[in-house]
Design an enzyme around this catalytic site. Structure first.
Site, PDB file in Angstrom:
ATOM      1  N   HIS B  45       0.813  -1.229   0.000  1.00 30.65           N
ATOM      2  CA  HIS B  45       0.000   0.000   0.000  1.00 30.65           C
ATOM      3  C   HIS B  45       0.839   1.269   0.000  1.00 30.65           C
ATOM      4  CE1 HIS B  45      -2.410  -2.938   2.652  1.00 30.65           C
ATOM      5  NE2 HIS B  45      -2.763  -3.123   1.401  1.00 30.65           N
ATOM      6  N   ASP B  49       0.285   3.667   5.101  1.00 34.54           N
ATOM      7  CA  ASP B  49      -0.199   2.840   6.202  1.00 34.54           C
ATOM      8  C   ASP B  49       0.488   3.156   7.519  1.00 34.54           C
ATOM      9  OD1 ASP B  49      -1.962   1.578   4.528  1.00 34.54           O
ATOM     10  OD2 ASP B  49      -1.243  -0.446   4.927  1.00 34.54           O
ATOM     11  N   TYR B 166      -5.995 -15.108  -1.755  1.00 31.45           N
ATOM     12  CA  TYR B 166      -6.867 -13.941  -1.859  1.00 31.45           C
ATOM     13  C   TYR B 166      -7.627 -13.961  -3.172  1.00 31.45           C
ATOM     14  CZ  TYR B 166      -4.563 -11.575   2.097  1.00 31.45           C
ATOM     15  OH  TYR B 166      -4.089 -11.217   3.327  1.00 31.45           O
ATOM     16  N   LYS B 200      -3.603 -18.448   4.517  1.00 30.78           N
ATOM     17  CA  LYS B 200      -4.063 -17.223   5.147  1.00 30.78           C
ATOM     18  C   LYS B 200      -5.280 -16.745   4.377  1.00 30.78           C
ATOM     19  CE  LYS B 200      -2.460 -12.479   5.982  1.00 30.78           C
ATOM     20  NZ  LYS B 200      -2.110 -11.299   5.199  1.00 30.78           N
ATOM     21  N   SER B 241      -6.648 -13.481   8.620  1.00 31.10           N
ATOM     22  CA  SER B 241      -5.938 -12.204   8.593  1.00 31.10           C
ATOM     23  C   SER B 241      -6.829 -11.092   9.123  1.00 31.10           C
ATOM     24  CB  SER B 241      -5.465 -11.896   7.182  1.00 31.10           C
ATOM     25  OG  SER B 241      -6.553 -11.588   6.373  1.00 31.10           O
ATOM     26  N   ARG B 270      -1.964  -4.405  10.600  1.00 26.39           N
ATOM     27  CA  ARG B 270      -2.368  -3.019  10.890  1.00 26.39           C
ATOM     28  C   ARG B 270      -3.156  -2.909  12.189  1.00 26.39           C
ATOM     29  NH1 ARG B 270      -4.815  -2.120   5.054  1.00 26.39           N
ATOM     30  NH2 ARG B 270      -4.752  -4.401   5.195  1.00 26.39           N
TER      31      ARG B 270
END
Lengths: 297, 297, 297, 297, 297
Positions: B45, B49, B166, B200, B241, B270
């Site tokens: 990102h 972040d 993902y 994940k 996650s 995060r």
């Protein structure tokens, strides 16, 4: 109606013949016919295929079914082979499926990418490898390139090569679709020309004649169609796949016609395991009755 | 609710089992569960972040947090691994993330290119490698090709392989989006079929039912959904996650449901480091309380 | 304002540390700062860049300038390195630029193809290699793939890797352009995450806020922006490039801010040699005065 | 009218000369001319080509025909070579066709992917390899790349290389089509320039003048056209192919003109086997009468 | 006007220097200048280039012309080199052209694919290799990739590398076309930056100023333009190509200007052999008179 070609006439090298003989004469009915259990639908379609019988989501359940049902082999991807086959190693032949894909992106330029090697199959004790060839796909250039490597490795390591020969992609959709006699016949021939030892085809639909090449617009019975397909495959042994779950009678008829035409046998997945355990075994018994009537010499 | 599969049943070779045992039983709670600290957001990102907690921009700060917080591992890219891990080598397991990308170009045909090798991981003393697989992306052909090499190298070198599975790209957006139960369930299965040791996933959203495959349009509770995902992953261990920072209660609930469903643990980034140091540690303690209640046998 | 990280903390292997120490402490000001002379504009823009000072078209003139001006290194492509460096070998460090392109085709999917190898650099006696990474380009997949090989070779051969980290391509144009603080900050971070030893960036323009990510829409001074960039690069040393020729005062200010922020130094080309020989040397002296005030410990 | 170049002037290495001599002087008429039987239509067009004479679907039938008919060689793909040639090994020379494709996808960017290697040909006892080059295809870059490898391997292993030089693709369609004198003449030259030992061309149609390059818009007789093609091929020996089945007189005329122009011989498939066995042999005899009148010195 | 750089200053390794010295001082005028005969038009344009002088279709005719005319070398593709050079081996230096293409598909994304290797050149006794680089083509990424391998192999094997540096493709068409001073000047520089030993360029047209970069919109004489090009090439020796057949006076003027500017010499094909044998030789003599006046020291 024609005779299934004997192993000794297929031009096989020693390793391929050893492993095919093990599959066809030491497992299943031990009579030179075959019934395989394919279990790659979790990758090809996702877990939704298991909703009809949630137990089927568990690979251990499926391997047990293959052993108990006396199958000639179970076809899975590398991940399941590594995690589940060790516990049943040698009880049922392993067919390592070397490529596969999800059905999320478009199939217009279908290609099934490779994610395991013939060496992986050797290491795991497999007796054959499987490769999906999307015959007629606009991606045939890349398909043939990865197929070529698999074919060469299978030859080098004496590993029988089973080709899932599936017409697919925008071009065949424009020429009558993937299930026509024209499409399936062509697919069987391509597998043979390119060196498959065994070819897995869908049962042809001779009644689908619109947009197919003119030679295929005549009237053919299902028996004539599957007979033609087996003839086109010549010395490549033919397996008929089950596809989506359908009525048992239809599935048994398909099986009978394929065997009578000189086919090697069947590779039925969802039609087997999308029902309870005992019911699965009963259906397998019915299929084996047909195979029992057509032993190889 | 199901049991987390024991290490001895996963078909692991000696190197993978050694390293996974080290991660799960010599670090963190040492009870067979796991909490990992992912720190690849600077690449994925960009530095934005870190604006919420500027100290988090410094990788040394993060590695210190992973050590002090008693994590089972920290996941970083090759650059940070080389520049920062040497000073804490062996104090917390290193998971070398092998691929990654910026979020500047479009995600329609998402692919996460590889920029480090399993050999790099071995050289740096890592105990696992990470690979992002964009399930269902139109680029799946190239994705599977690079994944295949990583999987083979990880097997050869006995390195556990953690797959960031993902759903991504235009095709899944047209089929209900990347967060649906359908999408996450499929992604978990793909990782398992293709040979991931650990997967994940994002926590599934069973309420997102528009455009998903019909089997997933029924009503599922979050618990049922995560349970299904863990089942689809079968002998591939499941990490949930954290994603973007959200409320602590929501994150704790997600964690509890995942662990109760038989998941291996958590990988929260995060949500951990986008706050002050002490607050981070307190939140980690709360997560570990949940993990402590579900040890592996 | 932050401190430049010392060589001993960068996680360098012996070969990289040897060569970086040679560049930084045996050449130029020998104080741990650096001023490099880049000379790849003949490839990147064509001979038109030499029209302002036709002598600059001759690589021998430029190498002589680098030696006389006491630069820490000169960066050229393989062709000029082979034809001109032999005569001055060892007098000024050689940085072999490994990729490059013309500016004739569109930059929408920018990629800088590789045309020399790290082995070439070793053979020619170079002390570092340079690689242009077009951060955020739609071609990032192929970019990362070729970068990966360079990074691995540079590690294997102990050759410092300087990354020209340039935001480029249609996607970043749609997100505020290649010069914004957002773009440059992200580029510096990417170089660090992917393992650059040194990163070359353009000076950020914090006033370019339209279309950038929201975190970057606040008001930042140039000093704050370059400070952020150096922070994002963490243990990757930062060089600021000159770009097109501009006023000397602006260039000196840029240099001062970069050095005060903890940057390693400067890499100015057109601003140096698009003027007469003596004037070039005078401008270099002014830049070195700034560097002299910020030695590494 | 020109003389066919003798083997000794072609610059062949020892292996190529040995095998070409075997093909041309130990088989067929043994007089330095050649008639080959191509049998790759099952792949190129599908089984529909066999509907006119269903027996021709069986490769064993075709190999028997080649042996009985006294052909100089039979050209097949790897799959049929492995399954059928063993039984007739050495009775008729084998030409292993190394690439091929289905005619299902569009030919606009035609490319014939490779699926076997020169090593395969050596292993099977072949005396030559065949490669289809789609001259002028927009895919010529990938075509030349795979051709290059084949050419180098054929040289290394002393295996004669027969190039099917076929103008194909959207670009040649826009320049008068694939059958014009311009197109065929260019194709023959390309094969020669790129190192083919033998080139297979379609008989040129000099009357197709619209859209061709101006030099070809003059009036040429068929004899002049084929003479030009053979001249363009210079020391690459020329085979004329039969194409779709046509009248026998037309085929015999084509054959006569080709041989009189200095061509090496013929490669006729469908015109031979799309009729009954005895009729096939009679037609072959008529062709051989023509060849007999033009022996090589 | 500038001096041609002496061989000893070009940074050549021993093999390259040996072979270049042989070409420049043991053949042709033996005075350090060069006149080459290129003969790849049969591939690049097809046999139509031979219609003006049909004898020129025969490669044996052309090699004889090169020997008799006292050329410094003949440049052909691999096929003709293998079939025709053996008979004249060593009588005239061979330049093996390693890439080439037909002109049938569009040139918008021009790329000249490689079909022979530097090893082929060594095996055939060649003294140099040729590579066509389409400067500014949108395909420059793939072009540079294949060029890189050739450059590295040529260095490794001590084989001089002659680059046909041709601006080509849609992008340069939009910037004033392939013949402008801007385009040719840039192309010469690119060859030099990327490591060519010799560069072949078309004579620049400084009067083509529309759409070119502003620096090139001033008024330049042909002499100034070719002087600039030679300067941009610096220590890469410059050959001027003839292109399509034009008037002899124009060709002689071009030659004279190129030599006076410090160029190495000429590479004229169609202007030489698109006329009768004796006339060809007379024209070559006239060209050599010019070269004789500008020997290297």
């Amino acid at each position: 109606m024609q005779t299934r070609p004997p192993l000794g006439e297929l031009g096989l090298n020693s390793g391929k013949k050893t492993r095919l003989r093990r599959i066809l004469f030491r497992h299943g009915l031990k009579n030179g016919t075959a019934i395989f259990l394919p279990y790659d639908q979790g990758l090809e379609h996702g877990p939704r295929d298991f909703f009809a019988n949630p137990q089927a989501s568990d690979p251990a359940y499926i391997v047990r079914l293959a052993v108990t049902g006396g199958f000639n082999g179970i076809a899975v991807q590398i991940g399941l082979a590594e995690k589940f086959y060790w516990d049943y190693a040698g009880e049922v032949p392993l067919i390592l499926k070397l490529n596969g894909k999800t059905d999320i992106p478009s199939d217009a330029e279908a290609l099934s990418p490779v994610h395991a090697s013939v060496e992986d199959a050797v290491r795991l004790g497999a007796d054959a490898v499987g490769y999906t060839l999307y015959v007629g796909s606009p991606a045939q250039e890349r398909d043939f390139a990865q197929y070529r490597q698999i074919r060469a490795d299978a030859h080098r390591l004496g590993m029988p090569l089973i080709v899932w020969a599936y017409p697919r992609g925008a071009a065949i959709e424009a020429k009558g679709g993937k299930d026509s006699f024209y499409a399936v016949d062509y697919a069987a021939r391509v597998a043979s020309e390119l060196g498959a030892d065994v070819v897995k085809v869908n049962f042809p639909h001779p009644e689908k004649t619109s947009d197919v090449k003119s030679a295929y617009r005549a009237e053919f019975s299902p028996a004539q169609a599957i007979d033609g397909v087996v003839r086109s495959a010549n010395r490549t042994l033919v397996l008929v796949s089950g596809g989506e779950k359908a009525g048992d009678d239809a599935m048994l008829t398909k099986a009978r016609l394929a065997i009578e035409a000189g086919g090697l046998g069947l590779i039925y997945g969802r039609n087997v395991w999308q029902r309870g355990y005992d019911e699965s075994l009963r259906f397998v018994d019915a299929l084996k009755e047909i195979l029992a009537q057509h032993p190889s010499e």
